[in-house]
Design an enzyme around this catalytic site. Structure first.
Site, mmCIF file in Angstrom:
data_model
loop_
_atom_site.group_PDB
_atom_site.id
_atom_site.type_symbol
_atom_site.label_atom_id
_atom_site.label_comp_id
_atom_site.label_asym_id
_atom_site.label_seq_id
_atom_site.Cartn_x
_atom_site.Cartn_y
_atom_site.Cartn_z
ATOM 1 C CB THR A 36 12.700 -87.961 -75.271
ATOM 2 O OG1 THR A 36 11.415 -87.040 -76.021
ATOM 3 C CG2 THR A 36 12.679 -89.052 -75.189
ATOM 4 C CD GLU A 44 21.398 -94.413 -68.964
ATOM 5 O OE1 GLU A 44 21.080 -93.477 -69.605
ATOM 6 O OE2 GLU A 44 22.248 -95.578 -68.038
ATOM 7 C CG HIS A 70 8.446 -89.109 -74.103
ATOM 8 N ND1 HIS A 70 9.222 -88.427 -74.154
ATOM 9 C CD2 HIS A 70 7.407 -88.851 -73.170
ATOM 10 C CE1 HIS A 70 9.007 -86.721 -73.136
ATOM 11 N NE2 HIS A 70 7.575 -87.680 -72.404
#
Ligand SMILES: CC(C)(COP(=O)(O)OP(=O)(O)OC[C@H]1O[C@@H](n2cnc3c(N)ncnc32)[C@H](O)[C@@H]1OP(=O)(O)O)[C@@H](O)C(=O)NCCC(=O)NCCS
Length: 128
Positions: A36, A44, A70
């Site tokens: 994750t 990002e 996720h």
């Protein structure tokens, strides 16, 4: 500082999941699947890069919030892609929707906010 970032700016990036991207390597779990935090880093990076060229010299953005889901596991060696889109600009805050997929379909989504900072001042303030 004039902000030229507009709603709709988008970027898509692709990469292959490496062994270094797995949960066992990140310490975020025992499984040898896409971690994750690796997916969040990719998200990002995609949002960050999508708006860098719209900022004046000396300015950049820092992440201030991310709400991530996720939803599907991905094995190393599989290709993942990530697409971000600017949904709103409010002063120095830039809002994004982000989606990540592997070869079989969607693996994650995120709502992300970045904050425009003067790069030198941002670090200088911390060292005072
Ligand atoms: C971005 C940052 C410098 C803003 O701090 P600041 O200049 O003192 O500004 P403020 O604390 O007044 O915050 C500015 C606005 O952002 C909002 N904000 C700041 N951090 C936030 C967060 N984590 N989540 C949501 N909103 C946040 C504040 O509520 C404020 O909103 P407003 O303008 O509507 O009142 C500070 O939040 C920070 O350093 N965050 C860490 C960023 C970082 O290190 N990211 C990792 C590297 S990329």
């Amino acid at each position: 500082m004039e902000v030229k970032i507009k709603e709709g700016i988008t970027l898509q990036q692709k990469r292959t999941v490496a062994l270094d991207d797995t949960a066992i390597k990140y310490g975020s779990g025992l499984a040898e699947v896409y971690a994750t935090p690796a997916m969040i880093s990719f998200m990002e990076n995609t949002a960050y890069r999508s708006i860098e060229s719209f900022l004046p010299e000396g300015y950049s953005t820092v992440g201030i919030s991310i709400n991530v889901q996720h939803t599907k596991a991905t094995l190393p060696g599989k290709k993942v892609d990530c697409q971000s889109i600017v949904t709103k600009v409010d002063g120095k805050k830039v809002f994004f929707k982000i989606e990540a997929s592997d070869e079989e379909g969607k693996i994650g989504t995120a709502d992300h906010v970045r904050y425009i900072v003067n790069s030198e001042e941002f670090v200088a303030r911390l060292k005072k």
